[in-house]
Design a protein around this motif. Structure first.
Motif, PDB file in Angstrom:
ATOM      1  N   MET A   1       0.832  -1.183   0.000  1.00  0.00           N
ATOM      2  CA  MET A   1       0.000   0.000   0.000  1.00  0.00           C
ATOM      3  C   MET A   1       0.877   1.247   0.000  1.00  0.00           C
ATOM      4  SD  MET A   1      -3.284  -0.761   2.396  1.00  0.00           S
ATOM      5  CE  MET A   1      -2.416  -1.240   3.853  1.00  0.00           C
ATOM      6  N   VAL A   2       0.323   2.308  -0.586  1.00  0.00           N
ATOM      7  CA  VAL A   2       1.038   3.570  -0.710  1.00  0.00           C
ATOM      8  C   VAL A   2       0.313   4.607   0.127  1.00  0.00           C
ATOM      9  CG1 VAL A   2       1.776   5.380  -2.307  1.00  0.00           C
ATOM     10  CG2 VAL A   2       1.828   2.967  -3.027  1.00  0.00           C
ATOM     11  N   GLU A   3       1.052   5.275   1.018  1.00  0.00           N
ATOM     12  CA  GLU A   3       0.434   6.331   1.821  1.00  0.00           C
ATOM     13  C   GLU A   3       0.301   7.588   0.980  1.00  0.00           C
ATOM     14  OE1 GLU A   3       0.748   8.642   6.098  1.00  0.00           O
ATOM     15  OE2 GLU A   3       2.270   7.164   5.589  1.00  0.00           O
ATOM     16  N   MET A   4      -0.869   8.227   1.111  1.00  0.00           N
ATOM     17  CA  MET A   4      -1.150   9.427   0.328  1.00  0.00           C
ATOM     18  C   MET A   4      -1.760  10.493   1.220  1.00  0.00           C
ATOM     19  SD  MET A   4      -2.400   7.773  -3.271  1.00  0.00           S
ATOM     20  CE  MET A   4      -1.516   8.891  -4.337  1.00  0.00           C
ATOM     21  N   THR A   5      -1.702  11.732   0.736  1.00  0.00           N
ATOM     22  CA  THR A   5      -2.347  12.850   1.422  1.00  0.00           C
ATOM     23  C   THR A   5      -3.275  13.543   0.434  1.00  0.00           C
ATOM     24  OG1 THR A   5      -0.575  14.374   0.822  1.00  0.00           O
ATOM     25  CG2 THR A   5      -0.375  13.258   2.955  1.00  0.00           C
ATOM     26  N   VAL A   6      -4.186  14.339   0.968  1.00  0.00           N
ATOM     27  CA  VAL A   6      -5.065  15.116   0.104  1.00  0.00           C
ATOM     28  C   VAL A   6      -4.274  16.322  -0.381  1.00  0.00           C
ATOM     29  CG1 VAL A   6      -7.209  16.423  -0.075  1.00  0.00           C
ATOM     30  CG2 VAL A   6      -7.128  14.338   1.327  1.00  0.00           C
ATOM     31  N   GLU A   7      -3.985  16.347  -1.673  1.00  0.00           N
ATOM     32  CA  GLU A   7      -3.239  17.452  -2.261  1.00  0.00           C
ATOM     33  C   GLU A   7      -4.156  18.651  -2.446  1.00  0.00           C
ATOM     34  OE1 GLU A   7      -1.567  20.025  -5.294  1.00  0.00           O
ATOM     35  OE2 GLU A   7      -3.277  18.752  -5.702  1.00  0.00           O
ATOM     36  N   ILE A  21      -7.805  15.269  -5.210  1.00  0.00           N
ATOM     37  CA  ILE A  21      -6.526  14.818  -5.748  1.00  0.00           C
ATOM     38  C   ILE A  21      -5.661  14.344  -4.587  1.00  0.00           C
ATOM     39  CG2 ILE A  21      -4.463  15.456  -7.048  1.00  0.00           C
ATOM     40  CD1 ILE A  21      -6.181  17.630  -8.417  1.00  0.00           C
ATOM     41  N   LEU A  22      -5.336  13.055  -4.606  1.00  0.00           N
ATOM     42  CA  LEU A  22      -4.457  12.471  -3.597  1.00  0.00           C
ATOM     43  C   LEU A  22      -3.043  12.430  -4.153  1.00  0.00           C
ATOM     44  CD1 LEU A  22      -6.625   9.437  -2.398  1.00  0.00           C
ATOM     45  CD2 LEU A  22      -6.489  11.733  -1.411  1.00  0.00           C
ATOM     46  N   LYS A  23      -2.063  12.683  -3.298  1.00  0.00           N
ATOM     47  CA  LYS A  23      -0.651  12.661  -3.698  1.00  0.00           C
ATOM     48  C   LYS A  23       0.103  11.714  -2.775  1.00  0.00           C
ATOM     49  CE  LYS A  23       3.469  15.516  -4.302  1.00  0.00           C
ATOM     50  NZ  LYS A  23       4.356  14.587  -3.670  1.00  0.00           N
ATOM     51  N   ALA A  24       0.930  10.852  -3.358  1.00  0.00           N
ATOM     52  CA  ALA A  24       1.751   9.939  -2.562  1.00  0.00           C
ATOM     53  C   ALA A  24       2.709  10.751  -1.701  1.00  0.00           C
ATOM     54  CB  ALA A  24       2.518   8.985  -3.472  1.00  0.00           C
ATOM     55  N   THR A  25       2.945  10.298  -0.479  1.00  0.00           N
ATOM     56  CA  THR A  25       3.801  11.047   0.444  1.00  0.00           C
ATOM     57  C   THR A  25       5.279  10.937   0.110  1.00  0.00           C
ATOM     58  OG1 THR A  25       3.864   9.182   1.983  1.00  0.00           O
ATOM     59  CG2 THR A  25       2.175  10.867   2.373  1.00  0.00           C
ATOM     60  N   GLU A  28       6.241  11.284  -6.536  1.00  0.00           N
ATOM     61  CA  GLU A  28       5.359  12.107  -7.362  1.00  0.00           C
ATOM     62  C   GLU A  28       4.370  11.182  -8.055  1.00  0.00           C
ATOM     63  OE1 GLU A  28       5.048  15.544  -8.069  1.00  0.00           O
ATOM     64  OE2 GLU A  28       6.201  15.645  -6.214  1.00  0.00           O
ATOM     65  N   ARG A  29       3.313  10.855  -7.350  1.00  0.00           N
ATOM     66  CA  ARG A  29       2.297   9.960  -7.870  1.00  0.00           C
ATOM     67  C   ARG A  29       0.954  10.461  -7.357  1.00  0.00           C
ATOM     68  NH1 ARG A  29       3.123   3.520  -7.104  1.00  0.00           N
ATOM     69  NH2 ARG A  29       1.794   2.825  -8.800  1.00  0.00           N
ATOM     70  N   TYR A  30      -0.039  10.532  -8.236  1.00  0.00           N
ATOM     71  CA  TYR A  30      -1.325  11.123  -7.895  1.00  0.00           C
ATOM     72  C   TYR A  30      -2.462  10.165  -8.211  1.00  0.00           C
ATOM     73  CZ  TYR A  30       1.320  15.463  -7.743  1.00  0.00           C
ATOM     74  OH  TYR A  30       2.236  16.438  -7.441  1.00  0.00           O
ATOM     75  N   LEU A  31      -3.594  10.405  -7.533  1.00  0.00           N
ATOM     76  CA  LEU A  31      -4.821   9.680  -7.821  1.00  0.00           C
ATOM     77  C   LEU A  31      -5.950  10.701  -7.805  1.00  0.00           C
ATOM     78  CD1 LEU A  31      -6.076   6.852  -8.303  1.00  0.00           C
ATOM     79  CD2 LEU A  31      -6.539   6.783  -5.840  1.00  0.00           C
ATOM     80  N   PHE A  32      -6.739  10.725  -8.882  1.00  0.00           N
ATOM     81  CA  PHE A  32      -7.862  11.640  -9.019  1.00  0.00           C
ATOM     82  C   PHE A  32      -9.146  10.862  -8.775  1.00  0.00           C
ATOM     83  CE2 PHE A  32      -4.399  13.228 -11.470  1.00  0.00           C
ATOM     84  CZ  PHE A  32      -4.479  14.612 -11.430  1.00  0.00           C
ATOM     85  N   ILE A  33      -9.984  11.338  -7.855  1.00  0.00           N
ATOM     86  CA  ILE A  33     -11.253  10.678  -7.574  1.00  0.00           C
ATOM     87  C   ILE A  33     -12.357  11.728  -7.668  1.00  0.00           C
ATOM     88  CG2 ILE A  33     -12.615   9.354  -5.917  1.00  0.00           C
ATOM     89  CD1 ILE A  33      -9.990   8.372  -4.678  1.00  0.00           C
ATOM     90  N   TRP A  34     -13.274  11.528  -8.609  1.00  0.00           N
ATOM     91  CA  TRP A  34     -14.413  12.432  -8.751  1.00  0.00           C
ATOM     92  C   TRP A  34     -15.374  12.180  -7.607  1.00  0.00           C
ATOM     93  CZ3 TRP A  34     -14.045  16.342 -11.935  1.00  0.00           C
ATOM     94  CH2 TRP A  34     -13.132  16.254 -12.971  1.00  0.00           C
ATOM     95  N   VAL A 120      -3.546   3.760  -0.390  1.00  0.00           N
ATOM     96  CA  VAL A 120      -4.127   3.277  -1.638  1.00  0.00           C
ATOM     97  C   VAL A 120      -3.389   1.996  -2.002  1.00  0.00           C
ATOM     98  CG1 VAL A 120      -4.558   3.770  -4.071  1.00  0.00           C
ATOM     99  CG2 VAL A 120      -4.725   5.615  -2.384  1.00  0.00           C
ATOM    100  N   GLU A 121      -4.160   0.975  -2.318  1.00  0.00           N
ATOM    101  CA  GLU A 121      -3.566  -0.290  -2.754  1.00  0.00           C
ATOM    102  C   GLU A 121      -2.756  -0.056  -4.023  1.00  0.00           C
ATOM    103  OE1 GLU A 121      -3.437  -3.231  -1.416  1.00  0.00           O
ATOM    104  OE2 GLU A 121      -4.988  -3.168   0.132  1.00  0.00           O
TER     105      GLU A 121
END
Length: 178
Positions: A1-7, A21-25, A28-34, A120-121
């Motif tokens: 799992m990858v720890e992320m924060t709310v960017e 928009i979540l950003k890996a801690t 430089e890796r992001y996840l966009f969730i509508w 995030v898995e």
């Protein structure tokens, strides 16, 4: 799992759709969730450090969990099936590990209130994560076509369209203003 924060939480002014928009801690890796308006508002309010005169739904849930002597350990964005994200809220209830199914937006709104980690898995990030090129906005993952030239042309078109889209979004610094 990858720890992320709310960017950030952003809004598309043309469609009024919201995205978290979540950003890996550690990379430089992001996840966009509508997400829906209510959850975007709940996340933005907490990120801005403002409060509501009465508890919002996520404040209520956090208060109930705490009053029952449980602790929110983390939240996990656990799966992506048919373009729908799935999440779990991980609790410690008197030493017992409990996981509760949740929408990611609700889990994130709860996590920012409880100041708990967001994970995030890796499999979700492999399918939907975005790794921007240096000095660029985060870009969406690409589907590969048959030839390298087609890939490069399609990638450039996707990057231009996505750059335009991201630049059309506004950060919700003052959420609720129209």
């Amino acid at each position: 799992m990858v720890e992320m924060t709310v960017e950030s939480v952003r809004i598309n002014l043309a469609t009024q759709q919201r995205v978290v928009i979540l950003k890996a801690t550690k990379q430089e890796r992001y996840l966009f969730i509508w997400i829906a308006y209510a959850e975007a508002y709940a996340i933005a309010v907490e990120l801005q450090g403002t409060t509501s005169p009465r508890p919002l739904t996520h404040d209520l849930l956090k208060n109930v969990i705490e009053e029952l002597n449980a602790k929110i350990v983390s939240i996990v964005i656990s799966d992506l099936i048919d373009e729908i994200y799935y999440a779990r809220i991980v609790l410690d209830v008197d030493g017992r590990h409990v996981e509760i199914d949740s929408r990611p937006s609700d889990a994130i709104a709860l996590a920012v209130r409880a100041k708990t980690p967001i994970y995030v898995e890796e499999s979700v990030l492999e399918r939907a994560g975005v790794v921007p090129e240096q000095n660029e906005e985060p870009q969406p993952p690409n589907v590969r076509s048959e030839t390298k030239q087609e890939d490069e042309e399609e990638e450039e078109q996707n990057l231009d369209a996505y750059r335009d889209f991201i630049n059309s979004l506004d950060v919700l610094d003052e959420f609720g203003k129209d």
